[in-house]
Write a protein that holds these residues in place. Structure first.
Motif, PDB file in Angstrom:
ATOM      1  N   MET A  83       0.852  -1.167   0.000  1.00 35.05           N
ATOM      2  CA  MET A  83       0.000   0.000   0.000  1.00 35.05           C
ATOM      3  C   MET A  83       0.905   1.240   0.000  1.00 35.05           C
ATOM      4  SD  MET A  83      -2.913   1.061   2.733  1.00 35.05           S
ATOM      5  CE  MET A  83      -4.167   0.321   1.735  1.00 35.05           C
ATOM      6  N   PRO A  84       0.765   2.110  -0.979  1.00 34.97           N
ATOM      7  CA  PRO A  84       1.632   3.301  -1.036  1.00 34.97           C
ATOM      8  C   PRO A  84       1.138   4.411  -0.107  1.00 34.97           C
ATOM      9  CG  PRO A  84       0.237   3.219  -2.969  1.00 34.97           C
ATOM     10  CD  PRO A  84      -0.044   1.973  -2.187  1.00 34.97           C
ATOM     11  N   TYR A  85       2.082   5.030   0.556  1.00 37.70           N
ATOM     12  CA  TYR A  85       1.802   6.187   1.410  1.00 37.70           C
ATOM     13  C   TYR A  85       2.620   7.358   0.873  1.00 37.70           C
ATOM     14  CZ  TYR A  85      -0.182   2.859   4.685  1.00 37.70           C
ATOM     15  OH  TYR A  85      -0.950   1.880   5.259  1.00 37.70           O
ATOM     16  N   THR A  86       2.012   8.522   0.848  1.00 34.78           N
ATOM     17  CA  THR A  86       2.716   9.726   0.421  1.00 34.78           C
ATOM     18  C   THR A  86       2.753  10.712   1.567  1.00 34.78           C
ATOM     19  OG1 THR A  86       0.715  10.771  -0.418  1.00 34.78           O
ATOM     20  CG2 THR A  86       1.991   9.464  -1.976  1.00 34.78           C
ATOM     21  N   GLY A  87       3.743  11.575   1.559  1.00 36.28           N
ATOM     22  CA  GLY A  87       3.824  12.552   2.633  1.00 36.28           C
ATOM     23  C   GLY A  87       4.909  13.578   2.396  1.00 36.28           C
ATOM     24  N   TYR A  88       4.990  14.495   3.332  1.00 36.98           N
ATOM     25  CA  TYR A  88       5.981  15.556   3.320  1.00 36.98           C
ATOM     26  C   TYR A  88       6.671  15.604   4.674  1.00 36.98           C
ATOM     27  CZ  TYR A  88       3.815  17.349  -0.913  1.00 36.98           C
ATOM     28  OH  TYR A  88       3.337  17.479  -2.191  1.00 36.98           O
ATOM     29  N   VAL A  89       7.956  15.878   4.660  1.00 36.72           N
ATOM     30  CA  VAL A  89       8.718  16.068   5.890  1.00 36.72           C
ATOM     31  C   VAL A  89       9.133  17.533   5.927  1.00 36.72           C
ATOM     32  CG1 VAL A  89      10.750  15.406   7.220  1.00 36.72           C
ATOM     33  CG2 VAL A  89       9.547  13.696   5.845  1.00 36.72           C
ATOM     34  N   VAL A  90       8.748  18.221   7.024  1.00 33.24           N
ATOM     35  CA  VAL A  90       9.041  19.646   7.173  1.00 33.24           C
ATOM     36  C   VAL A  90       9.646  19.893   8.548  1.00 33.24           C
ATOM     37  CG1 VAL A  90       7.226  20.396   5.583  1.00 33.24           C
ATOM     38  CG2 VAL A  90       6.704  20.138   8.003  1.00 33.24           C
ATOM     39  N   THR A  91      10.297  21.043   8.708  1.00 29.21           N
ATOM     40  CA  THR A  91      10.841  21.413  10.015  1.00 29.21           C
ATOM     41  C   THR A  91       9.688  21.759  10.946  1.00 29.21           C
ATOM     42  OG1 THR A  91      11.088  23.716   9.347  1.00 29.21           O
ATOM     43  CG2 THR A  91      12.995  22.284   9.056  1.00 29.21           C
ATOM     44  N   GLY A  92       9.853  21.447  12.202  1.00 30.15           N
ATOM     45  CA  GLY A  92       8.786  21.679  13.172  1.00 30.15           C
ATOM     46  C   GLY A  92       8.545  23.134  13.483  1.00 30.15           C
ATOM     47  N   ASP A  93       9.552  23.990  13.342  1.00 31.04           N
ATOM     48  CA  ASP A  93       9.402  25.390  13.728  1.00 31.04           C
ATOM     49  C   ASP A  93       9.038  26.303  12.561  1.00 31.04           C
ATOM     50  OD1 ASP A  93      11.831  25.053  12.515  1.00 31.04           O
ATOM     51  OD2 ASP A  93      12.999  26.117  14.029  1.00 31.04           O
TER      52      ASP A  93
ATOM     53  N   ILE B  36       6.191   5.880  -0.256  1.00 35.31           N
ATOM     54  CA  ILE B  36       6.755   4.617   0.231  1.00 35.31           C
ATOM     55  C   ILE B  36       5.666   3.560   0.267  1.00 35.31           C
ATOM     56  CG2 ILE B  36       6.364   5.185   2.660  1.00 35.31           C
ATOM     57  CD1 ILE B  36       9.060   3.734   3.243  1.00 35.31           C
ATOM     58  N   SER B  37       6.043   2.344  -0.045  1.00 32.59           N
ATOM     59  CA  SER B  37       5.123   1.217   0.063  1.00 32.59           C
ATOM     60  C   SER B  37       5.240   0.642   1.457  1.00 32.59           C
ATOM     61  CB  SER B  37       5.456   0.145  -0.971  1.00 32.59           C
ATOM     62  OG  SER B  37       5.252   0.640  -2.264  1.00 32.59           O
ATOM     63  N   GLY B  38       4.097   0.378   2.068  1.00 34.15           N
ATOM     64  CA  GLY B  38       4.096  -0.183   3.411  1.00 34.15           C
ATOM     65  C   GLY B  38       2.963  -1.174   3.569  1.00 34.15           C
ATOM     66  N   LYS B  39       2.879  -1.763   4.718  1.00 34.07           N
ATOM     67  CA  LYS B  39       1.790  -2.683   5.044  1.00 34.07           C
ATOM     68  C   LYS B  39       0.561  -1.873   5.437  1.00 34.07           C
ATOM     69  CE  LYS B  39       4.405  -6.390   4.793  1.00 34.07           C
ATOM     70  NZ  LYS B  39       4.200  -7.472   3.872  1.00 34.07           N
ATOM     71  N   THR B  40      -0.602  -2.535   5.550  1.00 33.44           N
ATOM     72  CA  THR B  40      -1.827  -1.823   5.918  1.00 33.44           C
ATOM     73  C   THR B  40      -1.735  -1.260   7.330  1.00 33.44           C
ATOM     74  OG1 THR B  40      -2.823  -3.919   6.544  1.00 33.44           O
ATOM     75  CG2 THR B  40      -3.331  -3.078   4.344  1.00 33.44           C
ATOM     76  N   VAL B  41      -1.057  -1.969   8.204  1.00 26.65           N
ATOM     77  CA  VAL B  41      -0.749  -1.448   9.545  1.00 26.65           C
ATOM     78  C   VAL B  41       0.771  -1.472   9.648  1.00 26.65           C
ATOM     79  CG1 VAL B  41      -0.982  -1.798  12.017  1.00 26.65           C
ATOM     80  CG2 VAL B  41      -2.899  -2.324  10.514  1.00 26.65           C
ATOM     81  N   ASP B  42       1.353  -0.312   9.841  1.00 31.07           N
ATOM     82  CA  ASP B  42       2.813  -0.202   9.751  1.00 31.07           C
ATOM     83  C   ASP B  42       3.294   0.938  10.641  1.00 31.07           C
ATOM     84  OD1 ASP B  42       5.425  -0.559   8.912  1.00 31.07           O
ATOM     85  OD2 ASP B  42       4.930  -0.550   6.790  1.00 31.07           O
TER      86      ASP B  42
END
Length: 111
Positions: A1-11, A40-46
């Motif tokens: 299962m593909p998951y998409t996302g963004y990584v940003v600085t916390g501040d 990223i491809s991951g499991k349904t619960v990951d």
């Protein structure tokens, strides 16, 4: 299962590129692009393990209900301080080798 996302600085919410994103269950990983984006491809619960030099590591639990959502990971700055180091020259390799082997080991301290 593909998951998409963004990584940003916390501040300041700037994208963090070259961040490692690893699926703990699927045993695969990826690195964010210049805009902090990843797929990223991951499991349904990951669980995603997110880490980047200069930031605190994070574990992000995910499940199948998040498949349509885009993940936003906010990394907090993490400063690592090192003890003082004294650099001395050695006259020959054998002296260096003996002193290096006799050096006491240093245990890692997690904060």
């Amino acid at each position: 299962m593909p998951y998409t996302g963004y990584v940003v600085t916390g501040d300041s919410l700037f994208p963090v590129r070259n961040t490692h994103v690893i699926s703990k269950m699927a045993h695969c990983g990826t690195i964010t692009n210049r805009q902090g984006e990843f797929i990223i491809s991951g499991k349904t619960v990951d669980t995603l393990w997110v880490s980047c030099l200069g930031y605190a590591r994070q574990l992000i639990p995910i499940d199948s209900t998040m498949a349509e959502d885009t993940l936003f990971v906010h990394l907090k700055s993490d400063t690592v301080t090192l003890r003082e180091v004294t650099v001395l020259p050695f006259n020959d390799y054998e002296t260096f080798k003996e002193m290096f082997i006799a050096m006491p080991s240093i245990e890692r301290q997690d904060s």
